[in-house]
Design a protein around this motif. Structure first.
Motif, mmCIF file in Angstrom:
data_model
loop_
_atom_site.group_PDB
_atom_site.id
_atom_site.type_symbol
_atom_site.label_atom_id
_atom_site.label_comp_id
_atom_site.label_asym_id
_atom_site.label_seq_id
_atom_site.Cartn_x
_atom_site.Cartn_y
_atom_site.Cartn_z
ATOM 1 N N LYS A 115 -86.298 -21.136 -67.832
ATOM 2 C CA LYS A 115 -85.228 -20.140 -67.647
ATOM 3 C C LYS A 115 -84.702 -20.177 -66.202
ATOM 4 N N LEU A 116 -85.603 -20.258 -65.229
ATOM 5 C CA LEU A 116 -85.188 -20.302 -63.823
ATOM 6 C C LEU A 116 -84.421 -21.601 -63.535
ATOM 7 N N HIS A 117 -84.889 -22.708 -64.102
ATOM 8 C CA HIS A 117 -84.196 -23.992 -63.954
ATOM 9 C C HIS A 117 -82.761 -23.880 -64.474
ATOM 10 N N GLU A 118 -82.579 -23.299 -65.639
ATOM 11 C CA GLU A 118 -81.235 -23.136 -66.208
ATOM 12 C C GLU A 118 -80.365 -22.254 -65.326
ATOM 13 N N PHE A 120 -80.713 -21.706 -62.003
ATOM 14 C CA PHE A 120 -80.391 -22.422 -60.767
ATOM 15 C C PHE A 120 -79.367 -23.519 -61.012
ATOM 16 N N ALA A 121 -79.482 -24.228 -62.124
ATOM 17 C CA ALA A 121 -78.533 -25.304 -62.439
ATOM 18 C C ALA A 121 -77.112 -24.759 -62.571
ATOM 19 N N LYS A 122 -76.965 -23.525 -63.052
ATOM 20 C CA LYS A 122 -75.644 -22.916 -63.222
ATOM 21 C C LYS A 122 -75.127 -22.262 -61.940
ATOM 22 N N THR A 123 -76.022 -21.706 -61.124
ATOM 23 C CA THR A 123 -75.576 -20.860 -60.011
ATOM 24 C C THR A 123 -75.737 -21.469 -58.617
ATOM 25 N N LEU A 124 -76.577 -22.487 -58.472
ATOM 26 C CA LEU A 124 -76.808 -23.076 -57.145
ATOM 27 C C LEU A 124 -76.257 -24.500 -57.099
ATOM 28 N N ALA A 125 -75.160 -24.690 -56.395
ATOM 29 C CA ALA A 125 -74.548 -26.017 -56.305
ATOM 30 C C ALA A 125 -75.489 -27.026 -55.645
ATOM 31 N N THR A 126 -76.400 -26.567 -54.823
ATOM 32 C CA THR A 126 -77.321 -27.461 -54.118
ATOM 33 C C THR A 126 -78.538 -27.834 -54.957
ATOM 34 N N TYR A 127 -78.697 -27.193 -56.104
ATOM 35 C CA TYR A 127 -79.808 -27.509 -57.017
ATOM 36 C C TYR A 127 -79.324 -28.579 -57.981
ATOM 37 N N THR A 128 -79.859 -29.787 -57.870
ATOM 38 C CA THR A 128 -79.344 -30.906 -58.664
ATOM 39 C C THR A 128 -80.377 -31.502 -59.621
ATOM 40 N N ASP A 129 -81.519 -30.864 -59.789
ATOM 41 C CA ASP A 129 -82.548 -31.398 -60.682
ATOM 42 C C ASP A 129 -82.060 -31.405 -62.125
ATOM 43 N N ALA A 130 -82.263 -32.530 -62.802
ATOM 44 C CA ALA A 130 -81.861 -32.655 -64.211
ATOM 45 C C ALA A 130 -82.861 -31.977 -65.138
ATOM 46 N N PRO A 132 -86.593 -29.318 -65.267
ATOM 47 C CA PRO A 132 -87.380 -28.356 -64.489
ATOM 48 C C PRO A 132 -88.627 -29.011 -63.899
ATOM 49 N N PRO A 133 -89.070 -28.527 -62.755
ATOM 50 C CA PRO A 133 -90.308 -29.055 -62.186
ATOM 51 C C PRO A 133 -91.502 -28.574 -63.014
#
Length: 182
Positions: A115-118, A120-130, A132-133
């Motif tokens: 959920k956090l990965h999704e 961040f992927a939508k709201t943080l332009a600097t988060y580029t992970d395809a 989740p960790p």
């Protein structure tokens, strides 16, 4: 001769004014790192202590990279991120050196990580992970004014990851990468 001395005299006066403005900073506005307040804490939870440590500066305590680790902003190899105790923004309003009074670390579950990965992927332009960790630790740091600040430590491996500071909300400029030096 007097006109030739005028620039030198102006320089001396300007330097004295600058020196006095620095020297007259209110004593109550600084944190005494040699004799800290009794409720100051500097021990991070084990879940993040491998990559981070707390240092004391006169303006504030800060969470920084532990020796052997490099923290950097995406696209920059020069600016060094830190997490100051004067975050969130509301803490800057009152004078005085800010410091941490408590830390709490929580390992996120698999569904919380996704959920956090999704988010961040939508709201943080600097988060580029395809993807989740495998591991995210939520660190809640509380400062001397009682303000909480969340920092999410995402570990892709034992030597690589990222941190997203949410003070009070997560923003691209508060996202940075962490790597262990070889």
């Amino acid at each position: 001769m007097p006109s030739r001395c005028l620039p030198l005299l102006l320089l001396v006066v300007a330097l004295q004014a600058f020196a006095h403005s620095e020297a007259e900073a209110p004593a109550g506005g600084l944190l005494d790192c040699e004799h800290p307040p009794k409720n100051l804490t500097h021990d991070l939870p084990n879940q993040v202590a491998m990559a981070a440590t707390v240092i004391c500066m006169p303006a504030a305590q800060m969470i920084v990279a532990r020796e052997g680790w490099i923290w950097r902003f995406p696209g920059s190899f020069f600016d060094r991120p830190s997490i100051p105790a004067y975050s969130p923004i509301e803490s800057r309003a009152e004078a005085g050196g800010r410091y941490f009074t408590g830390f709490k670390a929580t390992e996120l579950s698999g569904s919380e990580i996704r959920k956090l990965h999704e988010t961040f992927a939508k709201t943080l332009a600097t988060y580029t992970d395809a993807s989740p960790p495998p591991r995210i630790v939520k660190l809640v740091a509380r400062n001397d004014q009682g303000h909480p600040m969340d920092a999410y430590f995402g570990f892709k491996s034992q030597s690589e990851g990222w941190v997203a500071v949410c003070a009070p909300t997560c923003a691209p400029e508060f996202f940075f990468l962490i790597n262990r030096q070889d």
